[in-house]
Motif scaffolding. Structure first.
Motif, mmCIF file in Angstrom:
data_model
loop_
_atom_site.group_PDB
_atom_site.id
_atom_site.type_symbol
_atom_site.label_atom_id
_atom_site.label_comp_id
_atom_site.label_asym_id
_atom_site.label_seq_id
_atom_site.Cartn_x
_atom_site.Cartn_y
_atom_site.Cartn_z
ATOM 1 N N LEU A 188 18.726 59.072 119.917
ATOM 2 C CA LEU A 188 17.633 58.748 119.007
ATOM 3 C C LEU A 188 17.275 57.268 119.099
ATOM 4 O O LEU A 188 16.093 56.904 119.155
ATOM 5 C CB LEU A 188 18.016 59.120 117.570
ATOM 6 N N ILE A 189 18.279 56.430 119.147
ATOM 7 C CA ILE A 189 18.046 54.991 119.299
ATOM 8 C C ILE A 189 17.327 54.719 120.622
ATOM 9 O O ILE A 189 16.365 53.948 120.662
ATOM 10 C CB ILE A 189 19.378 54.213 119.209
ATOM 11 N N ASP A 190 17.775 55.368 121.703
ATOM 12 C CA ASP A 190 17.121 55.185 123.005
ATOM 13 C C ASP A 190 15.666 55.639 122.960
ATOM 14 O O ASP A 190 14.787 54.997 123.536
ATOM 15 C CB ASP A 190 17.867 55.941 124.102
ATOM 16 N N PHE A 191 15.390 56.759 122.268
ATOM 17 C CA PHE A 191 14.012 57.257 122.152
ATOM 18 C C PHE A 191 13.130 56.224 121.472
ATOM 19 O O PHE A 191 12.042 55.903 121.945
ATOM 20 C CB PHE A 191 13.978 58.575 121.380
ATOM 21 N N PHE A 192 13.593 55.677 120.351
ATOM 22 C CA PHE A 192 12.789 54.690 119.638
ATOM 23 C C PHE A 192 12.658 53.401 120.437
ATOM 24 O O PHE A 192 11.621 52.741 120.391
ATOM 25 C CB PHE A 192 13.359 54.419 118.246
ATOM 26 N N TYR A 213 8.257 50.420 135.069
ATOM 27 C CA TYR A 213 9.434 49.806 134.459
ATOM 28 C C TYR A 213 10.547 50.835 134.255
ATOM 29 O O TYR A 213 10.293 52.026 134.073
ATOM 30 C CB TYR A 213 9.075 49.193 133.096
ATOM 31 N N THR A 214 11.772 50.301 134.265
ATOM 32 C CA THR A 214 12.938 51.095 133.904
ATOM 33 C C THR A 214 13.576 50.461 132.676
ATOM 34 O O THR A 214 13.433 49.257 132.449
ATOM 35 C CB THR A 214 13.980 51.151 135.045
ATOM 36 N N LEU A 215 14.262 51.272 131.913
ATOM 37 C CA LEU A 215 15.014 50.783 130.759
ATOM 38 C C LEU A 215 16.453 51.222 130.953
ATOM 39 O O LEU A 215 16.735 52.416 131.005
ATOM 40 C CB LEU A 215 14.452 51.354 129.450
ATOM 41 N N LYS A 273 2.117 47.167 126.909
ATOM 42 C CA LYS A 273 0.654 47.012 126.812
ATOM 43 C C LYS A 273 0.298 45.524 126.743
ATOM 44 O O LYS A 273 -0.681 45.083 127.349
ATOM 45 C CB LYS A 273 0.125 47.743 125.581
ATOM 46 N N ILE A 274 1.101 44.766 126.008
ATOM 47 C CA ILE A 274 0.884 43.319 125.901
ATOM 48 C C ILE A 274 1.122 42.656 127.252
ATOM 49 O O ILE A 274 0.343 41.812 127.688
ATOM 50 C CB ILE A 274 1.807 42.711 124.824
ATOM 51 N N GLN A 334 9.877 53.881 122.939
ATOM 52 C CA GLN A 334 8.564 53.776 122.293
ATOM 53 C C GLN A 334 8.213 52.308 122.018
ATOM 54 O O GLN A 334 7.086 51.878 122.227
ATOM 55 C CB GLN A 334 8.543 54.576 120.983
ATOM 56 N N TRP A 335 9.189 51.560 121.581
ATOM 57 C CA TRP A 335 9.010 50.135 121.291
ATOM 58 C C TRP A 335 8.640 49.374 122.556
ATOM 59 O O TRP A 335 7.715 48.573 122.572
ATOM 60 C CB TRP A 335 10.302 49.621 120.671
ATOM 61 N N VAL A 336 9.361 49.655 123.633
ATOM 62 C CA VAL A 336 9.111 48.967 124.898
ATOM 63 C C VAL A 336 7.730 49.348 125.448
ATOM 64 O O VAL A 336 7.008 48.491 125.961
ATOM 65 C CB VAL A 336 10.230 49.283 125.927
#
Length: 166
Positions: A57-61, A150-152, A71-72, A64-66
């Motif tokens: 769940l933390i990875d999912f959020f 990108y990769t995370l 976009k920036i 989304q944050w990244v």
């Protein structure tokens, strides 16, 4: 049968009953112990699964944050790509470049890595072909990166959008 024999016989029967009761008690005890051990193992497995779910769940959020931050980054890349000439704007451009550098360093510290694609062969696992064009070089070679991928933490979160050679 004498009174003594009757008493001995009753004591013997009581001992037999006691042994049967002890056997039954041991059987019940073993059932409870086995049940407790199963429940303990189930609880340990539950804790492991919940910990894994929480991490996912933390990875999912985080993804989304990244994605929102990317976009920036894309807008910074576009602005830098079309820098105006002239000394009056030089300081603005330097500031934008500093913000771009700072943001990319922050992303890198969070486990976000840019996929280097220019000049590589097209790989559908990490690239998305947007266009094909005829140019010198090998077929399938990436000739332009339209949007960086990108990769995370080593997992692909966005493929590179690229132009490839026909």
């Amino acid at each position: 049968m004498t009174q003594e024999n009757k008493i001995k016989k009753e004591k013997k029967e009581e001992k037999i009953d006691s042994v049967k009761e002890i056997g039954e008690c041991e059987k019940v005890r073993d059932e409870y112990l086995a049940g407790w051990q199963r429940e303990k193992a189930d609880f340990i497995n539950y804790k492991k699964e919940e910990s894994k779910r929480a991490g996912e769940l933390i990875d999912f959020f985080k993804v989304q944050w990244v994605l929102e931050l990317l976009k920036i980054v894309d807008n910074f890349d576009r602005a830098i790509k079309h820098k105006p000439d002239g000394e009056e704007i030089l300081n603005w451009v330097k500031g934008v470049e500093m913000i771009d550098t700072q943001l990319k360093e922050f992303l890198k510290s969070e486990g976000v890595e840019e996929i280097e694609a220019m000049g590589d062969s097209f790989n559908p696992e990490i690239h998305e072909a947007i266009e094909e064009q005829e140019s010198s070089g090998e077929s399938g070679e990436i000739v332009e990166v339209l949007e960086k991928g990108y990769t995370l933490n080593g997992k692909l979160i966005r493929p590179s959008k690229v132009k490839i050679n026909k």
